[in-house]
Every structure is written in C-alpha cells, then in structure tokens.
Scaffold this active site. Structure first.
Site, PDB file in Angstrom:
ATOM      1  N   CYS A 282       0.815  -1.213   0.000  1.00  0.00           N
ATOM      2  CA  CYS A 282       0.000   0.000   0.000  1.00  0.00           C
ATOM      3  C   CYS A 282       0.846   1.259   0.000  1.00  0.00           C
ATOM      4  O   CYS A 282       0.399   2.320  -0.397  1.00  0.00           O
ATOM      5  CB  CYS A 282      -0.872  -0.013   1.244  1.00  0.00           C
ATOM      6  SG  CYS A 282       0.100  -0.302   2.729  1.00  0.00           S
ATOM      7  N   GLU A 383      -5.437   1.588  -7.622  1.00  0.00           N
ATOM      8  CA  GLU A 383      -4.361   0.785  -7.056  1.00  0.00           C
ATOM      9  C   GLU A 383      -4.226  -0.505  -7.864  1.00  0.00           C
ATOM     10  O   GLU A 383      -5.152  -1.317  -7.896  1.00  0.00           O
ATOM     11  CB  GLU A 383      -4.703   0.467  -5.596  1.00  0.00           C
ATOM     12  CG  GLU A 383      -3.565  -0.172  -4.854  1.00  0.00           C
ATOM     13  CD  GLU A 383      -3.937  -0.514  -3.416  1.00  0.00           C
ATOM     14  OE1 GLU A 383      -5.040  -1.041  -3.189  1.00  0.00           O
ATOM     15  OE2 GLU A 383      -3.116  -0.257  -2.527  1.00  0.00           O
TER      16      GLU A 383
HETATM   17  P1  NAD Z   1      -8.956  -7.733   0.812  1.00  0.00           P
HETATM   18  O1  NAD Z   1      -9.779  -6.585   1.239  1.00  0.00           O
HETATM   19  O2  NAD Z   1      -9.378  -8.503  -0.385  1.00  0.00           O
HETATM   20  O3  NAD Z   1      -8.823  -8.812   1.967  1.00  0.00           O
HETATM   21  C1  NAD Z   1      -8.308  -8.466   3.236  1.00  0.00           C
HETATM   22  C2  NAD Z   1      -8.880  -9.390   4.277  1.00  0.00           C
HETATM   23  O4  NAD Z   1     -10.287  -9.184   4.342  1.00  0.00           O
HETATM   24  C3  NAD Z   1      -8.684 -10.883   4.014  1.00  0.00           C
HETATM   25  O5  NAD Z   1      -8.367 -11.520   5.243  1.00  0.00           O
HETATM   26  C4  NAD Z   1     -10.053 -11.324   3.532  1.00  0.00           C
HETATM   27  O6  NAD Z   1     -10.309 -12.684   3.793  1.00  0.00           O
HETATM   28  C5  NAD Z   1     -10.960 -10.435   4.362  1.00  0.00           C
HETATM   29  N1  NAD Z   1     -12.314 -10.249   3.824  1.00  0.00           N
HETATM   30  C6  NAD Z   1     -12.702 -10.245   2.536  1.00  0.00           C
HETATM   31  N2  NAD Z   1     -14.032 -10.044   2.456  1.00  0.00           N
HETATM   32  C7  NAD Z   1     -14.488  -9.904   3.727  1.00  0.00           C
HETATM   33  C8  NAD Z   1     -15.770  -9.663   4.308  1.00  0.00           C
HETATM   34  N3  NAD Z   1     -16.851  -9.536   3.550  1.00  0.00           N
HETATM   35  N4  NAD Z   1     -15.863  -9.567   5.636  1.00  0.00           N
HETATM   36  C9  NAD Z   1     -14.764  -9.685   6.419  1.00  0.00           C
HETATM   37  N5  NAD Z   1     -13.525  -9.927   5.932  1.00  0.00           N
HETATM   38  C10 NAD Z   1     -13.386 -10.033   4.601  1.00  0.00           C
HETATM   39  O7  NAD Z   1      -7.486  -7.159   0.634  1.00  0.00           O
HETATM   40  P2  NAD Z   1      -6.223  -7.933   0.083  1.00  0.00           P
HETATM   41  O8  NAD Z   1      -6.413  -8.082  -1.394  1.00  0.00           O
HETATM   42  O9  NAD Z   1      -5.961  -9.138   0.924  1.00  0.00           O
HETATM   43  O10 NAD Z   1      -5.065  -6.903   0.394  1.00  0.00           O
HETATM   44  C11 NAD Z   1      -4.674  -5.912  -0.471  1.00  0.00           C
HETATM   45  C12 NAD Z   1      -5.196  -4.560  -0.004  1.00  0.00           C
HETATM   46  O11 NAD Z   1      -4.718  -4.291   1.310  1.00  0.00           O
HETATM   47  C13 NAD Z   1      -4.688  -3.428  -0.857  1.00  0.00           C
HETATM   48  O12 NAD Z   1      -5.716  -2.510  -1.101  1.00  0.00           O
HETATM   49  C14 NAD Z   1      -3.615  -2.790   0.018  1.00  0.00           C
HETATM   50  O13 NAD Z   1      -3.348  -1.448  -0.287  1.00  0.00           O
HETATM   51  C15 NAD Z   1      -4.186  -2.970   1.371  1.00  0.00           C
HETATM   52  N6  NAD Z   1      -3.143  -2.876   2.393  1.00  0.00           N
HETATM   53  C16 NAD Z   1      -3.104  -1.750   3.172  1.00  0.00           C
HETATM   54  C17 NAD Z   1      -2.102  -1.620   4.140  1.00  0.00           C
HETATM   55  C18 NAD Z   1      -2.039  -0.406   5.012  1.00  0.00           C
HETATM   56  O14 NAD Z   1      -1.295  -0.424   5.992  1.00  0.00           O
HETATM   57  N7  NAD Z   1      -2.769   0.666   4.722  1.00  0.00           N
HETATM   58  C19 NAD Z   1      -1.174  -2.638   4.313  1.00  0.00           C
HETATM   59  C20 NAD Z   1      -1.242  -3.758   3.509  1.00  0.00           C
HETATM   60  C21 NAD Z   1      -2.252  -3.870   2.561  1.00  0.00           C
END
Ligand code: NAD
Length: 479
Positions: A282, A383
């Site tokens: 991110c 992104e």
């Molecule tokens: P994602 O939102 O697809 O998934 C993240 C988590 O949410 C996973 O554990 C997933 O199983 C869970 N999830 C999915 N649907 C859900 C629901 N309906 N209810 C509850 N939980 C649910 O994200 P990703 O693809 O795993 O990660 C990438 C994203 O994370 C990017 O947008 C990135 O920028 C962000 N990110 C942000 C930071 C930060 O510090 N700001 C750090 C790392 C990643």
C-alpha cells in the site's frame, strides 16, 4: 511447524465447519501443503475463548506482567525470524531478502508495544471541593483482526502488538491466500506463556469466517487491513452491533521529484519502491511525478533499471522480485497493463508475464514502466498492486500538489527537493497520513502510520496505535 490445526483457546484444534485445503506456492502455481481454515462455528469458538480470557486472566493481570509477556514474545520472535521469513516467502512469493528485512524488524515492534503496556495513564480533572474526577484508559475488549495476503506478519504485528499492550484479547483471521505464517505465530504465543484465549488464530474465507467475525455481537472492535471495497462491506456487516472499526486501506502514493533534488538518490528510491514486494504494498510510490527539466533523465533511468531487476525464485537470496502472490492478482496486473496501453500511456519497459525456467506456471510479471501518464488515466488513479510504475511530468509546485492530491487515496507520499522551504510548503499541502522528504518508505514502530481520505481510519504504530484499542472511562467521585 504444523499448519493443519487452528489455534483457539491456547490449543491446536481441528476445524469444526472448516477443513484443510492446499495453499499455493505462487512461484510454481502448485500447492506446497495443506493449511487449516475455519468456518462460522470455529469463529464462535475463538470469540468465546477470547471473551473468557478478557474477563479472566488477561484483564486481571497487572500491566507490567502483560509487558513482560510481550517482551518474552519479542525475544522468542527474534529467534524465529528466518523460519517465519521462509514460510511467508513460500506462501506469498515475496523475495526472501525482503521478507528477512521486514520480519527482522518485527521483534523491535513487539518490544516497542511491550514498552507501552505499563505506561497507560489518565488524568485528573478539577471539579469542586467535594467531587474528584479522573480518567482511565481501559481496553476495548475482544478485537477481531482481519489481515491481507501481501504482508501477513507485518499486519498481524501492527495490530496484535498494540491490542495486547492495551489489554484486549484477539481473534486473528489472516487472508485465505496466505494463512501459514500467521498460524506459525500461535506456537510463539504458546511458548511465551500467554494465557489461553488471549490470542486465537483462525484462517478462513472473507465471506464466511471474516464476515461472521465482523457481525459477531461479542466482538467489540474490528481492526482491518485490506481493500477499501472490503472495508465498505465490513462497515455494513458490522453496523448492527455498532462496534469500533479501524481501517488500513489502499494507496496510490505520489513520489514527487523536483528538478532541484539529488536526482540519483531520488531515482534509487523511486525505482526501488516501484517494484518492491512485486508492487504489492500500500505504501509504494506507484505514481512518479517528475519535474520537466529532469523528466527525460528519470524516464531513461527507470527504463534502464527495470531491465536490471532479477525476477525469479523468491527463496533465492539473489532474487530482487518474486511472483505476484496469487493468480487473481497476476490477472489484475496484466489487465491494468492493457488499460494503460489502451489509454495511450507510453510503455517503456516490461508489460508481459514472465516464465522463468522451472517456474513456467508461476505468477511472474515483468517490472513495468509507463511514461507520459496523464492525470485521470485509470493506471494513475487506481491501485494496481503490481510492479507497474506510472511516470507523470509536471511543472512547478502547484501542479505537483494538484496531481498528488488528485486521487481518492491519501496514505503515503514522497518528495525530493534540495530546497528546505519547498519541502515544508509541499509536505504541508499533501493529502497523506505520512509524507517522506528526501527518503521513502522509512517506517518504524515509533512513527504513526495510516491514511486520510479513502486510505483508512485510525493510526498504527507510534503511541497513537494504542488509541484504537482503548476507551476513556471518566470516574467522578463525591467525597
Ligand atoms: P482484501 O480486502 O481482499 O482482503 C483483506 C482481508 O479481508 C482478508 O483476510 C479477507 O479474507 C478479508 N475479507 C474479505 N471479504 C471480507 C468480508 N466480507 N468480511 C470480512 N472480511 C473479509 O485485501 P487484500 O487483497 O488481501 O489486500 C490488499 C489490499 O490491502 C490493498 O488494497 C492494500 O493497499 C491494502 N493494504 C493496506 C495496508 C495499510 O497499511 N494501509 C497494508 C497492507 C495492505
């Protein structure tokens, strides 16, 4: 290390309504082993264990005792860095040199949070002669932590550290694509002697285990890192319980290079950041804003350096960049590359899938650079989460600030200049939770991290991290 059990109530247990399923090595596209995942009943069990621990041993423990346990955990974590780095790189494909660098810092994060556990205090409030008022900081309660696949251990560290220091108990649900390293934490908590139920680890699908944790009436707060779209769903799912939320979401960081900068240093940072974690972070400077007088020089440096990136087996210490972490992310990156071409951006390096020898089915993509990107193009606004840099020319401070602030994101930003006045002026006007000047991606335990606009709510790290896991109680006593 076994991955075929969930860690609930201090024990390794078989899933009730989950099971076992293969976790994929993204460098080969093939499973490397089976990992346990939980369903709703498993989440119920984990929440019940966390509630019991919150009401019982953890809540009753003196802050200095919690601090001592966290310090012990940090010391044990330090002895496992290499093992954890190997597990995480195999599961998500991050180059081992990056995993070692990142995970090698985690013990210091844990020491930092340990050091805060017994420093929580309130204040006294002047009332009148017969009334005495004071505040106390009390833990929010049971926290559901939901983490992404790109940096599972970093996300867990940034959440569990402050949550436990504040006196909360936790259910950790890592992402379905990369659950292994988070499960490995269970052994360290067990060995450190944490009371049963203080930390519970339940990998599982977002739509079942994740959503159930969010909706759960006995969960007081959700600490989430992931996509903005998921955060919006989570807000709706959790609305009925009015629980607390903190969100660390996506970014599209501007990395601004002014003509008066040390261009060599700026280019080193900008190219390094464009392809780190295969673009899956991110915080990366995926938009490179370059002032006109040095534009051609920077574009040429990007083109030349893209060709020097060693892409391949993530477990080889010589590798700079591994594969994308999963097949959907690879497809997403390739789609965005096509979008960039169709929009008329100038593809000057990369742009294709790669098939290194022996890893032909892996999810590799070339380090990719688009020059002459115009503000408003989708590759400039959205992104991508792949190793795709978008270089944008600008003239002067005002234009740089307008482009930098022209997305819905506001997580991190970088600027390079030799003019200290400009550094202050521009940094002050950038919409971002973290602005780096003449450095980039410098993140430590003591510096608050988090987003403005659609990049998040709340802060992780720093003393501020604890605010997310504490309530203020005001006590008014009549004498
Ligand atoms: P994602 O939102 O697809 O998934 C993240 C988590 O949410 C996973 O554990 C997933 O199983 C869970 N999830 C999915 N649907 C859900 C629901 N309906 N209810 C509850 N939980 C649910 O994200 P990703 O693809 O795993 O990660 C990438 C994203 O994370 C990017 O947008 C990135 O920028 C962000 N990110 C942000 C930071 C930060 O510090 N700001 C750090 C790392 C990643």
């Amino acid at each position: 290390m076994q991955f075929d059990r969930l860690y609930i109530g201090g024990e390794w247990v078989k899933p009730i309504d989950g099971g076992l399923r293969p976790s994929t090595d993204p460098s080969t596209g093939r499973p490397w082993g089976d990992v346990a995942y939980g369903g709703r009943a498993d989440v119920d069990r984990a929440v019940a264990a966390a509630r019991e621990a919150f009401a019982g041993p953890w809540r009753k423990m003196a802050p200095w005792e919690r601090a001592a346990l966290l310090r012990k955990f940090a010391d044990l974590y330090a002895t496992r860095v290499e093992a954890l780095a190997q597990i995480e790189s195999r599961d998500n494909g991050r180059a081992i040199r990056e995993s070692r660098g990142d995970i090698g810092l985690h013990p210091q994060y844990w020491q930092w949070f340990a050091s805060l556990a017994d420093k929580l205090s309130g204040r006294t409030i002047p009332m009148d002669d017969s009334v005495h008022a004071f505040t106390s900081r009390v833990p929010v309660g049971v926290v559901g932590t939901i983490t992404p696949w790109n940096v599972p251990l970093m996300a867990a560290t940034w959440k569990l550290g402050p949550a436990l220091a504040a006196g909360c108990t936790v259910v950790l649900k890592p992402a379905e694509q990369t659950p292994a390293s988070s499960l490995a934490l269970g052994e360290i908590f067990q060995e450190a002697g944490f009371p049963a139920g203080v930390v519970n680890i339940v990998p599982g699908d977002g739509a079942t285990a994740g959503a159930h944790l969010v909706a759960h009436a006995d969960v007081d707060k959700i600490a989430f890192t992931g996509e903005g779209a998921t955060a919006k769903t989570i807000l709706k799912t959790g609305a009925d319980t009015l629980k607390r939320f903190s969100f660390e979401l996506g970014g599209k960081a501007p990395h601004i290079i002014f003509a008066d900068a040390d261009v060599e240093q700026a280019v080193n940072a900008a190219t390094g950041s464009a392809w780190a974690l295969c673009g899956q972070s991110c915080a990366l400077g995926s938009r490179v804003l370059v002032e006109s007088p040095i534009y051609d020089r920077v574009v040429e440096a990007f083109r030349e350096r893209a060709g020097r990136v060693r892409v391949g087996n993530p477990l080889d210490p010589a590798t700079h960049m591994g594969p994308q972490a999963h097949a959907e992310q690879l497809a997403k990156t390739l789609d965005y590359i096509e979008l960039g071409k169709a929009a008329g951006a100038n593809l000057i390096a990369g742009g294709s899938r790669l098939a290194p020898s022996g890893m032909e089915n892996g999810y590799f993509v070339e380090p990719t650079v688009f020059a002459d990107v115009a503000p408003g193009m989708r590759i400039e606004q959205e992104e991508i989460f792949g190793p795709v840099a978008a270089i944008i020319p600008f003239d002067g401070e005002e234009e740089a600030i307008a482009i930098a602030n022209g997305t819905r994101y506001g997580l991190t930003a970088g600027l390079w200049t030799g003019d200290v006045g400009r550094a202050h002026r521009v940094a002050n006007r950038i919409d971002a939770g973290m602005v780096w000047v003449n450095t980039f991606r410098y993140i430590r335990w003591s510096t608050p991290y988090g987003g403005v606009k659609q990049s998040g709510w709340g802060r992780e790290n720093g003393i501020e991290a604890l605010d997310s896991y504490l309530e203020t109680r005001t006590t008014v006593i009549s004498t």
